[in-house]
Scaffold this motif. Structure first.
Motif, short mmCIF file in Angstrom:
data_model
loop_
_atom_site.label_atom_id
_atom_site.label_comp_id
_atom_site.label_asym_id
_atom_site.label_seq_id
_atom_site.Cartn_x
_atom_site.Cartn_y
_atom_site.Cartn_z
N VAL A 1 27.85 30.30 15.07
CA VAL A 1 27.29 30.68 13.69
C VAL A 1 28.06 31.90 13.19
CG1 VAL A 1 25.41 32.28 14.97
CG2 VAL A 1 24.98 31.50 12.51
N LEU A 2 28.00 32.08 11.94
CA LEU A 2 28.75 33.22 11.31
C LEU A 2 27.57 33.94 10.53
CD1 LEU A 2 30.56 35.30 10.09
CD2 LEU A 2 31.14 33.69 8.13
N PRO A 3 27.09 35.07 11.28
CA PRO A 3 25.82 35.86 10.74
C PRO A 3 26.38 36.36 9.00
CG PRO A 3 26.59 36.67 12.56
CD PRO A 3 27.78 35.78 12.41
N ARG A 4 25.04 36.21 8.37
CA ARG A 4 25.41 36.35 6.93
C ARG A 4 25.66 37.78 6.85
NH1 ARG A 4 20.06 32.99 4.39
NH2 ARG A 4 20.67 30.86 5.08
N SER A 5 25.13 38.68 7.60
CA SER A 5 25.27 40.19 7.36
C SER A 5 26.60 40.49 7.48
CB SER A 5 24.37 40.79 8.22
OG SER A 5 24.58 40.49 9.74
N LEU A 6 27.55 39.74 8.18
CA LEU A 6 28.91 40.04 8.52
C LEU A 6 29.86 39.37 7.57
CD1 LEU A 6 28.92 39.89 12.53
CD2 LEU A 6 28.46 41.91 11.02
N VAL A 7 29.23 38.70 6.51
CA VAL A 7 30.22 38.04 5.87
C VAL A 7 31.40 38.93 5.00
CG1 VAL A 7 30.59 36.53 3.57
CG2 VAL A 7 28.81 35.97 5.62
N GLU A 8 30.57 39.97 4.35
CA GLU A 8 31.25 41.02 3.65
C GLU A 8 32.15 41.71 4.54
OE1 GLU A 8 30.63 44.38 0.38
OE2 GLU A 8 28.84 43.21 0.75
N PRO A 9 31.81 42.34 5.74
CA PRO A 9 32.48 43.01 6.38
C PRO A 9 33.80 42.32 6.82
CG PRO A 9 30.47 43.72 6.92
CD PRO A 9 30.26 42.41 5.98
N LEU A 10 33.58 40.96 7.33
CA LEU A 10 34.62 40.31 7.71
C LEU A 10 35.65 39.93 6.60
CD1 LEU A 10 33.00 37.81 10.45
CD2 LEU A 10 35.01 39.44 10.78
N GLN A 11 35.24 39.61 5.64
CA GLN A 11 36.05 39.27 4.39
C GLN A 11 36.89 40.56 4.11
OE1 GLN A 11 33.11 38.42 1.38
NE2 GLN A 11 33.61 36.12 1.62
N LEU A 12 36.34 41.87 4.30
CA LEU A 12 37.22 43.03 4.22
C LEU A 12 38.21 43.04 5.12
CD1 LEU A 12 34.48 45.68 3.03
CD2 LEU A 12 36.27 44.59 1.48
N GLU A 13 37.78 42.62 6.45
CA GLU A 13 38.62 42.69 7.53
C GLU A 13 39.93 41.55 7.44
OE1 GLU A 13 40.11 44.29 11.31
OE2 GLU A 13 38.55 44.91 9.91
N VAL A 14 39.30 40.58 7.01
CA VAL A 14 40.50 39.75 6.53
C VAL A 14 41.66 40.22 5.33
CG1 VAL A 14 40.99 37.45 5.47
CG2 VAL A 14 39.35 37.53 7.30
N GLU A 15 41.10 40.86 4.58
CA GLU A 15 41.95 41.43 3.46
C GLU A 15 42.86 42.31 3.96
OE1 GLU A 15 42.64 40.08 0.51
OE2 GLU A 15 41.03 38.50 0.95
#
Length: 320
Positions: free
Chosen positions: A170-184
């Motif tokens: 599972v990918l926690p919903r609360s980590l979607v935005e922080p992970l997207q920033l990390e990918v950028e």
């Protein structure tokens, strides 16, 4: 010495031909060198059962190593004799492995996880949150590639996990935005590497030959790249690796001290906590087995023993 140096190179070559990880390569070579040094630089081909059993016994009696450490040394020596020296020694299969003690995993309470994460920030916080929120092993998390994080479906694909198996978690919903920033951030770093004439990431097995342009494609880059490029021990090529495991270990240790948590805390503690908290929430043990990537459900069932000792399971007769 020349004969022993040649043997070490043979061991390294066979390990890499069979796609063992760099970490395993270092561990196996370390044990083989210790075995040779313990026997006054004698070549392993000139030794046998007596020397191997004596070495393992010294580890247990004098070194007082854990059973898992002793078994690790035995695995390295088995690999040496069976796969490198090609020695026909039936006795090697009969060497008794140390019996591993059955230990219950250390599990943090929900409040302890919250306190621990509150002591972290930045990349350390994100890595710890991913470990707890997905149940991944530490190296599975660090080796995560951009292409394996599916934000649309809310899942992460773990490639080549323990036992060489792939799985989804599972990918926690609360980590979607922080992970997207990390990918950028990783995208910007990759662009700068390409501009400097680098940017080719290491690909496992024969994928680099199959996908000629793959190493430079952003999809294959690590989600958590290291801050600096380094020389790859496999071929001395300068490239950007993933963040070092020690960074996570140090951060968790410091956060544990600041949070005044008395339990030992490692990356695997967060994985144990993930599984136990899912069980407490009522999720099926088979589902948790799939998320953790356990081959046998019996491995996952150890978390039910943790529950049986918790405040919401068995009720002490003193409290009635």
């Amino acid at each position: 010495m020349a004969r022993i140096s040649a043997l070490v190179e043979d061991v390294r070559r066979v390990l890499r031909a069979r796609h063992y990880s760099v970490r395993t390569e270092g561990v196996y070579l370390g044990w083989i060198k210790r075995f040779i040094l313990a026997n006054r630089l004698r070549h392993p081909a000139d030794m046998g059962q007596r020397e191997v059993e004596a070495f393992l016994t010294r580890l247990a009696v004098e070194g007082q190593v854990a059973s898992s450490t002793q078994n690790q040394a035995l695995s390295a020596l088995l690999f040496l004799y069976r796969d490198v020296l090609r020695a026909r020694m039936d006795w090697m299969e009969d060497v008794v492995r140390a019996k591993r003690a059955r230990k219950l995993p250390v599990v943090l309470a929900g409040e302890e996880v919250r306190l621990l994460l509150a002591q972290l920030d930045g990349r350390a916080w994100l890595l710890a949150s991913v470990l707890y929120g997905t149940g991944m092993r530490l190296m599975e998390c660090l080796r995560l590639r951009v292409k394996d994080v599916d934000f649309a479906r809310g899942e992460i694909t773990v490639r080549d996990g323990k036992g060489g198996k792939d799985r989804r978690t599972v990918l926690p919903r609360s980590l979607v935005e922080p992970l997207q920033l990390e990918v950028e951030r990783a995208r910007i770093l990759h662009a700068s590497d390409l501009a400097a004439g680098f940017g080719a990431v290491w690909l496992p097995h024969a994928l680099a030959r199959k996908y000629i342009n793959g190493p430079r494609e952003f999809a294959w880059q690590y989600v958590f790249p290291a801050r600096n490029r380094s020389l790859d021990p496999r071929d001395d090529t300068e490239r950007r690796h993933h963040v070092d495991a020690e960074f996570v270990s140090r951060a968790l240790k410091q956060a544990r001290n600041r949070a005044a948590i008395d339990k030992p805390v490692t990356a695997h503690t967060l994985r144990h906590s993930f599984a136990t908290h899912l069980l407490e929430a009522g999720y099926d043990i088979r589902t948790i087995q799939e998320l953790l990537g356990h081959k046998d459900v019996a491995t996952t069932q150890i978390y039910t023993h943790v529950l049986n000792r918790g405040p919401n399971a068995v009720r002490s007769p003193l409290d009635r």
